[in-house]
Design a protein around this motif. Structure first.
Motif, PDB file in Angstrom:
ATOM      1  N   GLY A 163     -20.274   8.384  25.405  1.00 28.98           N
ATOM      2  CA  GLY A 163     -20.936   6.964  25.182  1.00 28.98           C
ATOM      3  C   GLY A 163     -19.661   6.196  24.443  1.00 28.98           C
ATOM      4  N   THR A 164     -20.180   4.968  24.073  1.00 27.12           N
ATOM      5  CA  THR A 164     -19.039   4.227  23.359  1.00 27.12           C
ATOM      6  C   THR A 164     -19.570   3.525  22.141  1.00 27.12           C
ATOM      7  N   ARG A 165     -19.098   3.102  21.120  1.00 28.39           N
ATOM      8  CA  ARG A 165     -19.647   2.462  19.894  1.00 28.39           C
ATOM      9  C   ARG A 165     -18.432   1.480  19.629  1.00 28.39           C
ATOM     10  N   GLN A 166     -18.805   0.339  19.017  1.00 28.26           N
ATOM     11  CA  GLN A 166     -17.913  -0.702  18.780  1.00 28.26           C
ATOM     12  C   GLN A 166     -17.422  -0.268  17.261  1.00 28.26           C
ATOM     13  N   GLU A 167     -16.408  -0.563  17.011  1.00 29.16           N
ATOM     14  CA  GLU A 167     -15.757  -0.390  15.579  1.00 29.16           C
ATOM     15  C   GLU A 167     -14.586  -1.405  15.248  1.00 29.16           C
ATOM     16  N   VAL A 168     -14.468  -1.470  14.246  1.00 25.44           N
ATOM     17  CA  VAL A 168     -13.283  -2.702  13.817  1.00 25.44           C
ATOM     18  C   VAL A 168     -12.099  -2.002  14.015  1.00 25.44           C
ATOM     19  N   SER A 169     -11.083  -2.895  14.876  1.00 25.44           N
ATOM     20  CA  SER A 169      -9.830  -2.647  15.150  1.00 25.44           C
ATOM     21  C   SER A 169      -8.757  -3.254  14.664  1.00 25.44           C
ATOM     22  N   GLY A 170      -9.130  -4.398  13.990  1.00 22.14           N
ATOM     23  CA  GLY A 170      -7.916  -5.217  13.343  1.00 22.14           C
ATOM     24  C   GLY A 170      -8.754  -6.404  12.823  1.00 22.14           C
ATOM     25  N   ASP A 247      -9.656   1.932  30.893  1.00 25.07           N
ATOM     26  CA  ASP A 247     -10.268   3.183  31.128  1.00 25.07           C
ATOM     27  C   ASP A 247      -9.695   4.183  30.139  1.00 25.07           C
ATOM     28  N   GLN A 248     -10.259   4.967  29.362  1.00 26.69           N
ATOM     29  CA  GLN A 248      -9.639   5.949  28.562  1.00 26.69           C
ATOM     30  C   GLN A 248     -10.207   7.346  28.891  1.00 26.69           C
ATOM     31  N   THR A 249      -9.135   8.238  29.178  1.00 25.31           N
ATOM     32  CA  THR A 249      -9.311   9.495  29.262  1.00 25.31           C
ATOM     33  C   THR A 249      -9.822  10.462  28.104  1.00 25.31           C
ATOM     34  N   ILE A 250     -11.036  10.778  28.191  1.00 28.59           N
ATOM     35  CA  ILE A 250     -11.345  11.813  27.147  1.00 28.59           C
ATOM     36  C   ILE A 250     -11.222  13.378  27.512  1.00 28.59           C
ATOM     37  N   THR A 251     -10.603  13.959  26.681  1.00 31.56           N
ATOM     38  CA  THR A 251     -10.558  15.619  27.038  1.00 31.56           C
ATOM     39  C   THR A 251     -11.258  16.355  25.771  1.00 31.56           C
ATOM     40  N   GLU A 252     -12.162  17.261  25.979  1.00 34.15           N
ATOM     41  CA  GLU A 252     -12.760  17.785  24.980  1.00 34.15           C
ATOM     42  C   GLU A 252     -13.123  19.164  25.506  1.00 34.15           C
TER      43      GLU A 252
END
Length: 271
Positions: A163-170, A247-252
């Motif tokens: 999933g995704t969540r918004q967070e402060v990036s700057g 798009d971001q690729t996640i490896t887990e």
């Protein structure tokens, strides 16, 4: 009035402090006493169902609510139910320890083969629940309730819930300040000068002959440059946020169980 334990399905579940946990999806009944022991509660859209002890639970009416004797924090950290929905003896023992429930008094005593169904709003609390977060001693074999050990093994594996969540990036801000600069501007100007112009008189009788000392004066003019300053608005400036999709690729790493056959000549393996 709830006539059967099935009537509990869909009821909202609250902890002993009044915080909402979720909704009942399934009720588990002890084979020996027929009393309900566990409720499978859905705690969120992307969360696995959690098992909540029913010992000491209370029913309320309008709206239909089930209040259990544990804290919501304990439910969040409780062992989750396997994907096949079955409770093994070992997993039930882990739940007893986690919730601090006495295995010999784990049933909801208001229900069962010898107890009539309670009326919502006038619930009885004869069941005993352990203190949340306190680990009860693991019971010995003679004290264990009747086992429900299946004749099969359950193979489990981890699955990724992405999933995704918004967070402060700057942070970005506009800052206005004053600077000084010199401007050089060429301004056209004019001034008056005098020179002598002589015109011969052809007819000497047309003008009188004034003899003696005389003088004539003229006024001269020139442009003087003046500078005034005025404050005028020149533009509007604002911050505009643009959303950029990428798009971001996640490896887990995930774990899964494998089951092997032991004590046989062949080397068959089950995935």
């Amino acid at each position: 009035m709830a006539q059967h334990v099935e009537d509990l399905i869909g009821d909202a579940v609250y902890d002993q402090g009044g915080a909402k946990i979720g909704k009942v999806k399934r009720v588990y009944v002890d084979n020996a006493s027929g009393a309900p022991t566990w409720a499978s509660v859905s705690t969120g859209l992307f969360s696995e169902d959690s098992l909540v002890p029913l010992a000491g639970a209370q029913l309320r009416q309008d709206p239909a609510e089930l209040q259990v004797r544990v804290r919501k924090e304990a439910v969040k950290t409780a062992p989750h139910l396997a994907h096949d929905g079955l409770i093994t003896q070992d997993s039930e023992n882990d739940l007893f320890v986690h919730y601090g429930v006495d295995p010999n008094r784990a049933g909801w005593e208001d229900y069962g083969r010898h107890a009539g169904p309670p009326t919502r709003g006038d619930a009885r609390t004869t069941g005993t629940a352990g203190v949340t977060g306190t680990a009860a001693p693991r019971p010995t074999a003679p004290d264990m309730p009747e086992t429900r050990r299946p004749d099969f093994l359950v193979r489990s594996e981890e699955r990724l819930n992405i999933g995704t969540r918004q967070e402060v990036s700057g942070h970005a801000r506009l800052h206005k300040y004053v600077v000084s600069e010199e401007q050089t501007i060429t301004v056209p100007t004019s001034h008056e000068e005098v020179h002598i112009e002589r015109e011969p008189i052809a007819d000497t009788s047309a003008l009188p002959a004034d003899f003696g000392e005389q003088e004539q004066e003229v006024t001269l003019h020139q442009d003087r440059v003046t500078v005034e300053k005025e404050m005028v608005p020149v533009e509007r400036v604002r911050l505009v946020i643009d959303q950029v999709d990428e798009d971001q690729t996640i490896t887990e790493t995930v774990r899964k169980e494998r089951i092997e056959i032991e004590g046989m000549d062949r080397e068959d393996k089950l995935r």
